[in-house]
Design an enzyme around this catalytic site. Structure first.
Site, PDB file in Angstrom:
ATOM      1  N   SER A 107      11.915 -37.102  59.185  1.00 47.35           N
ATOM      2  CA  SER A 107      12.400 -38.374  58.758  1.00 47.35           C
ATOM      3  C   SER A 107      12.949 -39.336  59.753  1.00 47.35           C
ATOM      4  O   SER A 107      14.034 -38.682  60.410  1.00 47.35           O
ATOM      5  CB  SER A 107      13.210 -38.236  57.501  1.00 47.35           C
ATOM      6  OG  SER A 107      13.623 -39.352  57.057  1.00 47.35           O
ATOM      7  N   TYR A 130      10.013 -45.434  58.617  1.00 47.25           N
ATOM      8  CA  TYR A 130      10.264 -46.516  57.803  1.00 47.25           C
ATOM      9  C   TYR A 130      10.363 -47.681  58.631  1.00 47.25           C
ATOM     10  O   TYR A 130      11.022 -47.827  59.705  1.00 47.25           O
ATOM     11  CB  TYR A 130      11.642 -46.063  57.224  1.00 47.25           C
ATOM     12  CG  TYR A 130      11.731 -45.238  55.973  1.00 47.25           C
ATOM     13  CD1 TYR A 130      10.557 -45.393  54.788  1.00 47.25           C
ATOM     14  CD2 TYR A 130      12.571 -44.152  55.714  1.00 47.25           C
ATOM     15  CE1 TYR A 130      10.538 -44.371  53.814  1.00 47.25           C
ATOM     16  CE2 TYR A 130      12.523 -43.457  54.803  1.00 47.25           C
ATOM     17  CZ  TYR A 130      11.590 -43.545  53.686  1.00 47.25           C
ATOM     18  OH  TYR A 130      11.457 -42.709  52.711  1.00 47.25           O
ATOM     19  N   THR A 156       5.320 -44.255  55.784  1.00 49.36           N
ATOM     20  CA  THR A 156       5.777 -44.181  54.557  1.00 49.36           C
ATOM     21  C   THR A 156       5.353 -45.555  53.917  1.00 49.36           C
ATOM     22  O   THR A 156       6.076 -46.214  54.222  1.00 49.36           O
ATOM     23  CB  THR A 156       7.165 -43.745  54.155  1.00 49.36           C
ATOM     24  OG1 THR A 156       7.084 -42.393  54.760  1.00 49.36           O
ATOM     25  CG2 THR A 156       7.356 -43.519  52.627  1.00 49.36           C
ATOM     26  N   LYS A 232       1.341 -42.273  54.255  1.00 51.93           N
ATOM     27  CA  LYS A 232       1.841 -41.294  53.280  1.00 51.93           C
ATOM     28  C   LYS A 232       2.348 -42.160  52.068  1.00 51.93           C
ATOM     29  O   LYS A 232       3.113 -43.379  52.139  1.00 51.93           O
ATOM     30  CB  LYS A 232       3.135 -40.527  53.735  1.00 51.93           C
ATOM     31  CG  LYS A 232       3.908 -39.959  52.860  1.00 51.93           C
ATOM     32  CD  LYS A 232       5.054 -38.948  53.359  1.00 51.93           C
ATOM     33  CE  LYS A 232       5.912 -38.204  52.276  1.00 51.93           C
ATOM     34  NZ  LYS A 232       6.819 -38.816  51.648  1.00 51.93           N
ATOM     35  N   HIS A 256       6.040 -39.691  46.338  1.00 54.77           N
ATOM     36  CA  HIS A 256       7.232 -39.611  46.972  1.00 54.77           C
ATOM     37  C   HIS A 256       8.217 -38.663  46.267  1.00 54.77           C
ATOM     38  O   HIS A 256       9.482 -38.585  46.197  1.00 54.77           O
ATOM     39  CB  HIS A 256       7.979 -40.852  47.092  1.00 54.77           C
ATOM     40  CG  HIS A 256       8.847 -41.057  48.354  1.00 54.77           C
ATOM     41  ND1 HIS A 256       8.803 -42.257  49.204  1.00 54.77           N
ATOM     42  CD2 HIS A 256      10.118 -40.800  48.588  1.00 54.77           C
ATOM     43  CE1 HIS A 256       9.756 -42.096  50.202  1.00 54.77           C
ATOM     44  NE2 HIS A 256      10.669 -41.243  49.713  1.00 54.77           N
TER      45      HIS A 256
HETATM   46  C1  FNR Z   1      11.930 -37.212  50.290  1.00 55.04           C
HETATM   47  N1  FNR Z   1      10.833 -37.882  50.722  1.00 55.04           N
HETATM   48  C2  FNR Z   1      10.923 -38.635  51.988  1.00 55.04           C
HETATM   49  N2  FNR Z   1       9.870 -39.368  52.264  1.00 55.04           N
HETATM   50  C3  FNR Z   1       9.509 -40.173  53.205  1.00 55.04           C
HETATM   51  O1  FNR Z   1       8.635 -40.406  53.687  1.00 55.04           O
HETATM   52  N3  FNR Z   1      10.769 -40.081  53.934  1.00 55.04           N
HETATM   53  C4  FNR Z   1      11.829 -39.767  53.589  1.00 55.04           C
HETATM   54  O2  FNR Z   1      12.836 -39.847  54.254  1.00 55.04           O
HETATM   55  C5  FNR Z   1      11.983 -38.885  52.554  1.00 55.04           C
HETATM   56  N4  FNR Z   1      13.079 -38.454  52.084  1.00 55.04           N
HETATM   57  C6  FNR Z   1      13.255 -37.567  51.234  1.00 55.04           C
HETATM   58  C7  FNR Z   1      14.648 -36.953  50.769  1.00 55.04           C
HETATM   59  C8  FNR Z   1      14.605 -36.086  49.536  1.00 55.04           C
HETATM   60  C9  FNR Z   1      15.842 -35.347  49.443  1.00 55.04           C
HETATM   61  C10 FNR Z   1      13.372 -35.878  48.931  1.00 55.04           C
HETATM   62  C11 FNR Z   1      13.468 -34.618  47.875  1.00 55.04           C
HETATM   63  C12 FNR Z   1      12.272 -36.184  49.231  1.00 55.04           C
HETATM   64  C13 FNR Z   1       9.568 -37.642  50.012  1.00 55.04           C
HETATM   65  C14 FNR Z   1       8.970 -36.371  50.562  1.00 55.04           C
HETATM   66  O3  FNR Z   1       8.567 -36.515  51.828  1.00 55.04           O
HETATM   67  C15 FNR Z   1       7.871 -35.805  49.674  1.00 55.04           C
HETATM   68  O4  FNR Z   1       6.934 -36.880  49.235  1.00 55.04           O
HETATM   69  C16 FNR Z   1       8.261 -35.018  48.447  1.00 55.04           C
HETATM   70  O5  FNR Z   1       9.455 -34.282  48.420  1.00 55.04           O
HETATM   71  C17 FNR Z   1       7.235 -33.934  47.922  1.00 55.04           C
HETATM   72  O6  FNR Z   1       7.645 -33.792  46.543  1.00 55.04           O
HETATM   73  P1  FNR Z   1       8.311 -32.269  46.334  1.00 55.04           P
HETATM   74  O7  FNR Z   1       7.532 -31.151  47.126  1.00 55.04           O
HETATM   75  O8  FNR Z   1       9.790 -32.348  46.663  1.00 55.04           O
HETATM   76  O9  FNR Z   1       8.027 -32.212  44.860  1.00 55.04           O
END
Ligand code: FNR
Length: 359
Positions: A107, A130, A156, A232, A256
């Site tokens: 990330s 981002y 994203t 994404k 997400h």
């Molecule tokens: C995320 N996700 C996320 N996505 C992204 O593009 N950049 C990011 O910095 C983050 N940060 C983030 C933090 C936390 C704590 C979570 C739980 C999720 C989303 C992540 O990449 C992903 O899309 C989801 O977490 C997928 O779903 P599941 O496997 O958690 O159910």
């Protein structure tokens, strides 16, 4: 609790290891968490139609994504602030990913710098981006990721503003002293603010992230490096077609993890339309709610090339750092192997839409 034997038990145990603010940040979804729950429910709506009397003496899980070979069709989703779960944070995740030959997507908001993570052997890693209002800062992030050996940019697209996660608002989420978004603090002194009655991350997004990003900006982004682009957060076939037209080589079907637009379609439900629209012109991946090997099997049957896991990695980290993440990956690998054997699929190519019924 004795050692967890599945991802749900990992979550239960992780909850006892984490401060409330961190557990809530990791586990929550936006508003009523309808999409968060539906991501899981979608998998229960899909039923498997196993084939019998097939030689499954040897199960082969290898595949290719963006030209790189993977040991299994599983990747680690980008997740911010992993040092809230374990002091080694993203470094521990990277080590477990390298040992299992799994792609890790780092990330932008990591708590270890992208350069420090890149020092962990030469694993296959992508960088999640981002796009900040400050274009110079965004350009520098892309250049740093390329220089450090990341193999793809994962943009994203579902977060022009941050989804409203009310638990974070209630907790006035911020990072504890000593933790920072390392890629940004290092370069430009940016940090997650502390704010009365609000999530500091939401405020960060409102102040720093560019909400005016459109398809046209992808040209600029592509000009910054030769890295392949993966979008994404796509949930519609027409957007997927546009993504391909604008040169994306990969698409992550994702909401997400239910953290952005509550009420958005479950990612598994969105998958078939996107696979049909893309028609093989880009790689289609999926995340959201993957907790069992059978979930991976269902996503692959509906056309995903591979899946990404999010929160379970954080539960593994919280329970036992690198070992915990490695165990999470291994549990899913074993479950997928068993599920394939029981479905009459010896290779990933044997998994097709005839294996599922969607009701
Ligand atoms: C995320 N996700 C996320 N996505 C992204 O593009 N950049 C990011 O910095 C983050 N940060 C983030 C933090 C936390 C704590 C979570 C739980 C999720 C989303 C992540 O990449 C992903 O899309 C989801 O977490 C997928 O779903 P599941 O496997 O958690 O159910």
């Amino acid at each position: 609790m004795i050692s967890p034997i599945n991802l749900f038990e990992y979550e239960e145990l992780a909850k006892t290891h984490l401060p409330k603010m961190a557990f809530d940040y990791y586990s929550s979804g936006a508003w009523d968490e309808i999409t968060l729950k539906d991501n899981r429910a979608a998998f229960t709506r899909v039923k498997l139609r196993p084939k019998m009397l097939v030689d499954v003496g040897e199960i082969n899980l290898t595949t290719e994504v963006l030209g790189a070979s993977l040991q299994l069709p599983l990747m680690i989703a980008p997740m911010a602030f992993q040092c809230l779960a374990h002091p080694d944070g993203e470094i521990a995740t990277a080590k477990a990913a390298v040992s299992a030959s799994v792609v890790m997507v780092l990330s932008t908001l990591s708590t270890k710098s992208l350069e420090d993570v890149a020092m962990v052997d030469d694993g296959l890693r992508w960088f999640q981006l981002y796009i900040h209002k400050d274009r110079g800062l965004t350009r520098a992030l892309v250049e740093r990721a390329y220089a450090a050996g990341y193999k793809a940019l994962c943009l994203t697209v579902d977060a022009p503003v941050l989804g409203k996660r009310e638990r974070d608002q209630r907790n006035e989420f911020t990072l504890p002293p000593g933790l920072h978004p390392a890629n940004l603090t290092k370069m430009s002194g940016l940090d997650i603010p502390q704010e009365k009655g609000e999530s500091g991350l939401l405020t960060y997004f409102a102040q720093q992230i560019n909400p005016a990003l459109t398809w046209k900006d992808l040209e600029w982004l592509k000009s910054l490096s030769p890295l392949p682009l993966v979008l994404k957060g796509i949930l519609r076939g027409d957007d997927a077609v546009r993504a391909v037209e604008y040169g994306a080589q990969g698409i992550v079907v994702s909401n997400h993890g239910g953290r952005q637009l509550d009420g958005a379609i479950a990612s598994l439900d969105a998958l078939p339309e996107i696979v049909a629209a893309v028609d093989g012109k880009a790689e289609v991946l999926l995340d959201g709610g993957i907790r069992r090997g059978t979930d991976i099997l269902k996503a692959l049957a509906l056309g995903a090339k591979a899946v990404l896991i999010g929160r379970p990695v954080l539960w593994g980290l919280a329970v036992s750092g690198e070992t915990g993440v490695a165990d999470i990956i291994n549990l899913l690998k074993e479950e997928l192997t068993t599920a394939m054997a029981l479905s009459g699929c010896a290779r990933l190519e044997d998994i097709d839409s005839s294996l599922v019924i969607c009701r």
